[in-house]
Motif scaffolding. Structure first.
Motif, mmCIF file in Angstrom:
data_model
loop_
_atom_site.group_PDB
_atom_site.id
_atom_site.type_symbol
_atom_site.label_atom_id
_atom_site.label_comp_id
_atom_site.label_asym_id
_atom_site.label_seq_id
_atom_site.Cartn_x
_atom_site.Cartn_y
_atom_site.Cartn_z
ATOM 1 N N LEU A 29 79.134 -74.352 135.261
ATOM 2 C CA LEU A 29 78.439 -75.560 135.726
ATOM 3 C C LEU A 29 78.300 -76.579 134.600
ATOM 4 O O LEU A 29 78.523 -77.779 134.804
ATOM 5 N N LEU A 30 77.944 -76.098 133.412
ATOM 6 C CA LEU A 30 77.816 -77.008 132.276
ATOM 7 C C LEU A 30 79.165 -77.597 131.867
ATOM 8 O O LEU A 30 79.254 -78.772 131.497
ATOM 9 N N GLN A 31 80.232 -76.781 131.946
ATOM 10 C CA GLN A 31 81.581 -77.286 131.633
ATOM 11 C C GLN A 31 81.966 -78.394 132.607
ATOM 12 O O GLN A 31 82.523 -79.423 132.204
ATOM 13 N N GLU A 32 81.705 -78.182 133.897
ATOM 14 C CA GLU A 32 82.016 -79.200 134.903
ATOM 15 C C GLU A 32 81.210 -80.471 134.654
ATOM 16 O O GLU A 32 81.734 -81.577 134.744
ATOM 17 N N LYS A 33 79.938 -80.292 134.322
ATOM 18 C CA LYS A 33 79.082 -81.441 134.050
ATOM 19 C C LYS A 33 79.588 -82.197 132.825
ATOM 20 O O LYS A 33 79.652 -83.424 132.816
ATOM 21 N N ARG A 34 79.977 -81.442 131.772
ATOM 22 C CA ARG A 34 80.512 -82.079 130.563
ATOM 23 C C ARG A 34 81.779 -82.860 130.883
ATOM 24 O O ARG A 34 81.949 -83.995 130.431
ATOM 25 N N HIS A 35 82.680 -82.266 131.671
ATOM 26 C CA HIS A 35 83.924 -82.941 132.048
ATOM 27 C C HIS A 35 83.632 -84.230 132.812
ATOM 28 O O HIS A 35 84.271 -85.257 132.567
ATOM 29 N N ALA A 36 82.676 -84.186 133.735
ATOM 30 C CA ALA A 36 82.321 -85.377 134.514
ATOM 31 C C ALA A 36 81.763 -86.473 133.603
ATOM 32 O O ALA A 36 82.133 -87.646 133.732
ATOM 33 N N GLN B 164 82.309 -86.795 130.322
ATOM 34 C CA GLN B 164 83.399 -87.274 129.476
ATOM 35 C C GLN B 164 84.307 -88.228 130.244
ATOM 36 O O GLN B 164 84.767 -89.231 129.694
ATOM 37 N N SER B 165 84.559 -87.919 131.490
ATOM 38 C CA SER B 165 85.396 -88.778 132.326
ATOM 39 C C SER B 165 84.748 -90.145 132.510
ATOM 40 O O SER B 165 85.413 -91.183 132.424
ATOM 41 N N ARG B 166 83.443 -90.158 132.767
ATOM 42 C CA ARG B 166 82.736 -91.436 132.928
ATOM 43 C C ARG B 166 82.747 -92.226 131.619
ATOM 44 O O ARG B 166 82.937 -93.442 131.615
ATOM 45 N N ILE B 167 82.564 -91.522 130.489
ATOM 46 C CA ILE B 167 82.599 -92.189 129.181
ATOM 47 C C ILE B 167 83.975 -92.803 128.947
ATOM 48 O O ILE B 167 84.094 -93.957 128.516
ATOM 49 N N PHE B 168 85.036 -92.043 129.243
ATOM 50 C CA PHE B 168 86.400 -92.544 129.067
ATOM 51 C C PHE B 168 86.637 -93.776 129.935
ATOM 52 O O PHE B 168 87.169 -94.781 129.465
#
Length: 195
Positions: free
Chosen positions: A48-55, A57-61
């Motif tokens: 869950l934390l990995q998915e949240k981190r990916h989301a 990071q995607s928004r930051i990008f």
């Protein structure tokens, strides 16, 4: 009598020690089971934390790209930058991982600017017409992007078998919509014909 009393005391001490150790063992077992339960939850929580981190990071990008100074470059400057990225070869070999096809994959604006830049599509080197898959798709995309601009084409058949399978007339028909060649160079290796 003293030995009986000592024996009774010793038994009593052993019973108390067993009771105390039994309670401690229960506590240790309970702690171990609690830790196992926590360990089982960790991978799920980690996912869950990995998915949240990916989301995030995607928004930051995405938001970083939105405020990037490159987005505000005038089209003419982008076109010059794109032209400098071209290989120095006289005829450019189509490759999805290099300019100009790579530029068309970055974003919508870059694709539009690249497709509008005639210098990027002014020459092409074609080596393998036997490939009906991705290579032919890249060549076709190149020809479509070149529109009716002047185009220099180098067609090389390195194998006598390809030479026989794809004689010049069908190749020219294949490129019939590009009736704007500046140069057309056709070479074939005929060493296989002598064997």
């Amino acid at each position: 009598m003293s030995s009986v009393v000592d024996s009774t005391c010793e038994i009593r001490e052993a019973q108390l020690a067993l009771q105390r150790d039994g309670e401690e063992l229960e506590h240790v077992e309970f702690t171990i089971n609690s830790l196992y339960a926590e360990i089982e939850v960790i991978p799920k929580g980690n996912c869950l934390l990995q998915e949240k981190r990916h989301a995030v990071q995607s928004r930051i990008f995405t938001n970083s790209a939105r405020i990037s100074p490159v987005r505000s470059l005038p089209t003419e400057i982008l076109q010059r930058i794109f032209k400098v990225c071209l290989p120095d070869d006289r005829y450019v070999t189509p490759d999805i991982r290099s300019v100009p096809l790579l530029l068309c994959q970055i974003c919508r604006r870059w694709r539009e600017v690249a497709e509008a830049s005639s210098e990027l599509w002014s020459s092409i080197a074609v080596y393998d017409l036997s490939d009906k898959g991705s290579y032919t798709a890249m060549v076709t995309r190149w020809l479509v992007a070149s529109h009716h601009r002047p185009l220099a084409v180098s067609l090389s058949c390195r194998d006598a078998i390809i030479f026989h399978e794809f004689p010049l007339a069908p190749v020219l028909r294949w490129w019939s919509h590009t009736q704007h060649f500046i140069t057309f160079v056709y070479t074939a290796t005929i060493s296989g014909l002598l064997d």
